[in-house]
Write an enzyme that holds these catalytic residues in place. Structure first.
Site, PDB file in Angstrom:
ATOM      1  N   SER A 244       0.821  -2.602  11.449  1.00 17.11           N
ATOM      2  CA  SER A 244       2.040  -3.390  11.636  1.00 17.11           C
ATOM      3  C   SER A 244       1.731  -4.750  12.258  1.00 17.11           C
ATOM      4  O   SER A 244       0.723  -4.929  12.937  1.00 17.11           O
ATOM      5  CB  SER A 244       2.996  -2.617  12.542  1.00 17.11           C
ATOM      6  N   LYS A 246       3.353  -6.047  14.684  1.00 18.21           N
ATOM      7  CA  LYS A 246       3.484  -5.925  16.144  1.00 18.21           C
ATOM      8  C   LYS A 246       2.132  -5.572  16.782  1.00 18.21           C
ATOM      9  O   LYS A 246       1.677  -6.236  17.721  1.00 18.21           O
ATOM     10  CB  LYS A 246       4.528  -4.831  16.432  1.00 18.21           C
ATOM     11  N   GLU A 265      -4.656  -7.391   8.389  1.00 15.49           N
ATOM     12  CA  GLU A 265      -3.846  -7.056   7.193  1.00 15.49           C
ATOM     13  C   GLU A 265      -2.571  -6.410   7.699  1.00 15.49           C
ATOM     14  O   GLU A 265      -2.525  -5.204   7.932  1.00 15.49           O
ATOM     15  CB  GLU A 265      -4.609  -6.075   6.296  1.00 15.49           C
ATOM     16  N   CYS A 299       2.417  -1.591   1.861  1.00 12.19           N
ATOM     17  CA  CYS A 299       2.579  -2.909   2.470  1.00 12.19           C
ATOM     18  C   CYS A 299       3.116  -3.892   1.440  1.00 12.19           C
ATOM     19  O   CYS A 299       3.764  -4.869   1.782  1.00 12.19           O
ATOM     20  CB  CYS A 299       1.259  -3.389   3.052  1.00 12.19           C
TER      21      CYS A 299
END
Ligand code: NAD
Length: 505
Positions: A244, A246, A265, A299
């Protein structure tokens, strides 16, 4: 139990119901907490793994480092031969490994097998590289001088991977890291430990057959403590992180703080633009795969659909029909296209996101229901391009649809999010295509035309811009990310002419 049902598959990789050791550094061990691998179909525990702790990581990093000193001295085509054997080990286990992915991650079997195939493909690519990775000779301004560019391994590549591609991401990183002469230490997602053990066992066997130190491909399963220690450790010369935005933001800062190299990534918020002049059948089929495939947990899943206002109603009608025919169920059952979400937490994200869509004035056009357990109905919403909720990546099968009038407007909507992973346009007009791939076009790392946003091939560099992290893996010249570049100037003239014509004393 699920373990008993697929016992042969698990035993093939030495996986028992409990007591599995989740650390490999030349020996199998584990001193961390027990983690459970859960089948997302019914949340039943498949098997337990004794994970690694920070001390296991510490030892393993030294072991990889020792092994790499032997590996880096091998001529590159010899490294290629070892990769060829790894490829064979995967080919011989294609379906069983794909099954472990399907059981543990929850994706449908063809996609689980596809992931192993992707690892096979990248090993073939790396084998090719082993004969082709070349530096260059640069013209020197000084007489009797030669300038060379060299590419040497950096040492150890730490790979922290996400749950949704529990094998392919490691495959890309490890194949390229190995061919460039590095060792690899893998910290997989804590929810997919079994397939990481299975893959590592195959690599161990292959390295052993080649009389190489098996710790070259080490594994430390575990959670945040192991991941953050790996990111902070200067012995991980390259830290390749997939996950993620974050967490990636933290990892990137930590690695930068020690002047390590990172390959990030991170999350996407991918859009498809549908132009009035496109082949609508083709577009509808592509959108279905892009938005519903892997239950929206790629993703590169399409999360936003930007449709020309004149064809919006027709396209939505087709999509609603197609969505209605998607078979949802056990990912190992034939004909099922949409499996469960990976965790219960993802079901809450699905519910929360749809609540916010409605609060912000959007509508649900299709789906919007949870189906018990981790199952949800793939969903189409009607939104306004300025809503906050469509700026975030919700890792579930929700496709937000909206309209546009002009190409410029559509491109602006595509680019008006923090993430920059994948994008696609459906059109037959060459002017539109070249604008889309040019400087005023999509600002993503992946810029497609007439294909979905997902399903990348290994030959091209994979990754995205902005909050997606900027990293590139897999094909093209991504191998350079795993190397240190040397600029070497060699003087064979016997004199000492200085650059820029400087006369020093
Ligand atoms: P996540 O960020 O929760 O976890 C990823 C990995 O990071 C796991 O192995 C986890 O244990 C580890 N981790 C957690 N905290 C850490 C810390 N503080 N330091 C170091 N490591 C830590 O992601 P996830 O839920 O497993 O995966 C889904 C996300 O991954 C989505 O956002 C998706 O878009 C992204 N993803 C991106 C790509 C890409 O190539 N761009 C590919 C696959 C997935």
């Amino acid at each position: 139990t699920i373990y008993d049902k697929y016992k042969d598959t698990f035993e093939r990789f030495g996986i028992a119901k409990s007591g599995n050791k989740g650390v490999f550094d030349g020996e199998w061990k584990g001193s961390g907490p027990i983690i459970k691998s859960v089948n997302p179909v019914n949340n039943e525990v498949i098997a337990e793994v004794i994970s690694g702790n920070v001390n296991d990581l510490n030892v393993a990093l030294d072991k990889v480092n020792e092994a790499q000193k032997i590996w880096r001295d091998l001529p590159v085509p010899k490294r290629g031969e070892v990769l060829l054997s790894m490829r064979q080990a995967l080919v011989d286990n294609l379906e069983p490994l794909g099954k472990v992915v399907a059981l543990e991650m929850g994706k449908i079997l063809p996609e689980g097998i596809g992931e192993i195939q992707e690892y096979v493909d990248i090993l073939e690519y790396a084998l090719g590289l082993s004969r082709m990775m070349k530096g260059s000779m640069i013209p020197s301004e000084r007489p009797g001088h030669v300038m060379l560019e060299t590419w040497n391994p950096l040492g150890t590549v730490g790979v922290i991977s996400a749950f949704n591609f529990p094998v392919a991401v490691y495959g890309w990183n490890s194949a390229i890291a190995l061919v460039t002469g590095n060792g690899v230490l893998w910290k997989p997602s804590p929810t997919t430990p079994l397939v990481s053990i299975a893959v590592t066992r195959l690599l161990e066997k292959t390295l052993h057959e080649h009389k190489l130190p098996t710790s070259l491909c080490s594994l430390v399963t575990g959670g945040t403590d192991v991941g953050s220690s790996l990111a902070a450790d200067a012995r991980a010369h390259v830290l390749s992180f997939t996950g993620s935005t974050k967490v990636g933001r933290q990892v990137g800062q930590v690695v930068q703080g020690r002047f390590g190299k990172s390959i990030l990534e991170l999350g996407g918020n991918n859009a498809i633009i549908v132009m009035e002049d496109c082949d609508l059948d083709l577009a509808a089929r592509a959108i279905l795969f892009a938005a519903v495939g892997t239950a929206g947990q790629r993703c590169t899943t399409t999360r936003r659909l930007i449709v020309h206002e004149n064809i919006y109603d027709t396209l939505i009608e087709r999509l609603i029909k197609a969505y209605g025919q998607v078979k949802i169920g056990d990912p190992l059952e034939e004909g099922v296209l949409c499996g469960p979400l990976h965790t219960q937490a993802a079901v809450s994200v699905y519910e929360e996101t749809l609540k916010k869509v409605q609060e912000q004035g959007g509508k649900i056009l299709f789906g919007g229901e949870t189906l018990g357990g981790n199952f949800v109905k793939p969903t189409l919403t009607r939104v306004n391009k300025d809503m906050n909720i469509i700026k975030e990546e919700a890792f579930v099968p929700i496709l937000h649809t909206m309209t546009f009038k002009t190409l410029d407007e559509a491109i602006a909507i595509n680019n008006n999010v923090a993430q920059g992973l994948s994008s696609s346009i459906f059109t037959k007009n060459p002017e539109t295509i070249f604008k889309w791939i040019g400087p005023a076009g999509s600002d993503c790392g992946i810029i497609n035309v007439n294909i979905p946003t997902n399903g990348a091939e290994i030959g091209g560099a994979f990754g995205g811009e902005k909050a997606t992290g900027g990293g590139r893996e897999s094909g093209s010249d991504s191998w350079k990310q795993y190397c240190r570049r040397g600029t070497c100037t060699i003087n064979y003239s016997g004199a000492l002419p200085l650059a820029q014509g400087i006369n020093f004393g």
